[in-house]
Design a protein around this motif. Structure first.
Motif, short mmCIF file in Angstrom:
data_model
loop_
_atom_site.label_atom_id
_atom_site.label_comp_id
_atom_site.label_asym_id
_atom_site.label_seq_id
_atom_site.Cartn_x
_atom_site.Cartn_y
_atom_site.Cartn_z
N UNK A 1 0.55 -1.29 -0.04
CA UNK A 1 0.00 0.09 -0.10
C UNK A 1 1.06 1.49 0.13
N UNK A 2 0.37 2.44 -0.45
CA UNK A 2 1.16 3.56 -0.21
C UNK A 2 1.26 4.21 0.70
N UNK A 3 2.42 4.69 1.14
CA UNK A 3 2.35 5.76 2.41
C UNK A 3 3.19 6.94 2.29
N UNK A 4 2.80 7.65 2.74
CA UNK A 4 4.02 9.30 2.55
C UNK A 4 4.71 9.00 3.98
N UNK A 5 6.33 8.84 4.25
CA UNK A 5 6.37 8.87 4.82
C UNK A 5 7.23 10.11 5.17
N UNK A 6 6.80 11.17 6.30
CA UNK A 6 7.40 12.55 6.33
C UNK A 6 8.10 12.39 7.94
N UNK A 7 9.15 13.56 7.67
CA UNK A 7 9.97 14.22 8.91
C UNK A 7 9.62 15.01 9.42
N UNK A 8 9.73 15.34 10.67
CA UNK A 8 8.48 16.53 11.42
C UNK A 8 9.67 17.05 12.71
N UNK A 9 10.23 18.04 12.42
CA UNK A 9 11.63 19.17 13.25
C UNK A 9 10.29 18.99 14.70
N UNK A 10 10.12 18.40 16.12
CA UNK A 10 8.54 18.37 16.42
C UNK A 10 9.00 20.40 17.18
N UNK A 11 8.83 20.76 17.71
CA UNK A 11 8.03 21.63 18.49
C UNK A 11 8.60 21.63 20.05
N UNK A 12 9.37 19.78 20.41
CA UNK A 12 10.19 19.96 21.43
C UNK A 12 11.53 19.17 20.63
N UNK A 13 11.62 20.04 19.51
CA UNK A 13 13.20 20.34 18.91
C UNK A 13 13.50 18.98 18.90
N UNK A 14 12.85 18.02 18.91
CA UNK A 14 13.35 16.43 18.39
C UNK A 14 12.59 15.89 16.82
N UNK A 15 13.47 15.22 15.80
CA UNK A 15 13.24 14.55 15.28
C UNK A 15 12.11 13.84 15.21
N UNK A 16 11.39 13.58 14.37
CA UNK A 16 10.29 12.71 14.13
C UNK A 16 9.46 12.05 13.14
N UNK A 17 9.37 10.83 12.96
CA UNK A 17 9.22 9.92 11.89
C UNK A 17 8.04 9.44 11.85
N UNK A 18 7.42 9.94 10.97
CA UNK A 18 5.25 10.18 10.46
C UNK A 18 5.43 9.27 9.51
N UNK A 19 4.74 8.39 9.32
CA UNK A 19 3.98 7.81 8.61
C UNK A 19 2.64 7.49 8.33
N UNK A 20 1.99 8.26 7.03
CA UNK A 20 0.50 8.36 7.12
C UNK A 20 0.43 7.37 6.05
N UNK A 21 -1.56 7.51 5.81
CA UNK A 21 -1.61 6.61 4.69
C UNK A 21 -1.82 6.94 3.72
N UNK A 22 -1.41 7.08 1.97
CA UNK A 22 -1.61 7.69 1.16
C UNK A 22 -3.25 7.91 1.18
N UNK A 23 -3.81 6.65 1.30
CA UNK A 23 -5.42 5.85 0.48
C UNK A 23 -6.12 7.50 1.03
N UNK A 24 -6.39 7.83 2.53
CA UNK A 24 -7.07 8.10 3.43
C UNK A 24 -6.27 9.01 4.35
N UNK A 25 -5.54 9.45 4.81
CA UNK A 25 -4.58 10.42 5.42
C UNK A 25 -4.43 10.24 6.47
N UNK A 26 -4.53 8.81 7.14
CA UNK A 26 -4.49 8.56 8.99
C UNK A 26 -3.20 8.26 9.15
N UNK A 27 -2.66 8.82 10.17
CA UNK A 27 -1.60 8.53 10.72
C UNK A 27 -0.82 7.47 11.20
N UNK A 28 -0.48 5.99 9.87
CA UNK A 28 0.03 4.86 11.07
C UNK A 28 0.76 4.98 12.16
N UNK A 29 1.08 5.66 11.56
CA UNK A 29 2.51 4.94 13.07
C UNK A 29 3.58 6.91 13.83
N UNK A 30 4.61 6.99 14.18
CA UNK A 30 5.00 7.95 14.85
C UNK A 30 5.82 7.73 15.59
#
Length: 189
Positions: free
Chosen positions: A69-98
């Motif tokens: 299945x297609x997913x978006x893998x995103x890098x987020x520099x958090x407001x907590x000043x830490x890098x986060x990896x977030x996975x979002x379903x490319x079919x429905x926009x739900x966050x699958x993991x962080x």
């Protein structure tokens, strides 16, 4: 259960229809497109979902095929000043993991954390130059301190374009293109 019924119906249709073949993309139980279907969630919508899950700034997003299945893998520099990896379903926009990224030390030293031109503005500028579907976008630093968005776009004709969007002015330059059948570095001999 639904999938078995649909598969049986398609099989029967192919058998009845003779040699005609049909390509069908099915959705699995959680709504994720299976079989390589197109992403229904844009990079901007995926970034919005990621920032709702982890407040901060998205600095990279890539469309990827994960477990069929297609997913978006995103890098987020958090407001907590830490890098986060977030996975979002490319079919429905739900966050699958962080989760907190494993390579925070390297990113803290080298990666840009924000830019005057937002991800959405960079994507819009890139799509005005090269219409199609964004498959990845990344905020990158260059030597000398210059920062740019690198945006990869797949056109309806299958051609891949890599565009650089200046992170201060939103000026677009075409970095390189290919025919969709090889690497896009332009160094093929």
């Amino acid at each position: 259960m639904k999938r078995k019924i649909v598969i049986a119906a398609v099989t029967a249709a192919v058998l009845v229809g003779g040699t005609a073949a049909t390509a069908v993309a099915f959705a699995d139980d959680d709504g994720r497109a299976a079989g390589g279907g197109a992403a229904r969630v844009t990079v901007g919508d995926a970034a919005s979902s990621a920032v709702r899950a982890v407040p901060g700034t998205v600095t990279e997003a890539e469309l990827d095929d994960e477990d069929g299945g297609l997913v978006w893998e995103l890098d987020v520099y958090g407001s907590d000043r830490v890098w986060h990896d977030v996975t979002v379903d490319a079919g429905n926009g739900k966050v699958l993991g962080k989760h907190t990224s494993d390579d925070n030390d390297d990113r803290d030293r080298h990666a840009p954390r924000s830019a005057p031109v937002t991800l959405d503005a960079a994507v819009a500028a890139a799509l005005r130059t090269s219409p199609g579907t964004v498959t990845s976008v990344e905020l990158e630093g260059r030597s000398g301190g210059a920062v740019r968005w690198e945006v990869d776009v797949r056109g309806k004709d299958g051609r891949a374009s890599e565009l650089d969007v200046d992170a201060k002015s939103a000026q677009v330059t075409v970095d390189r293109s290919d025919d969709g059948h090889g690497d896009d570095r332009g160094d093929d001999g």
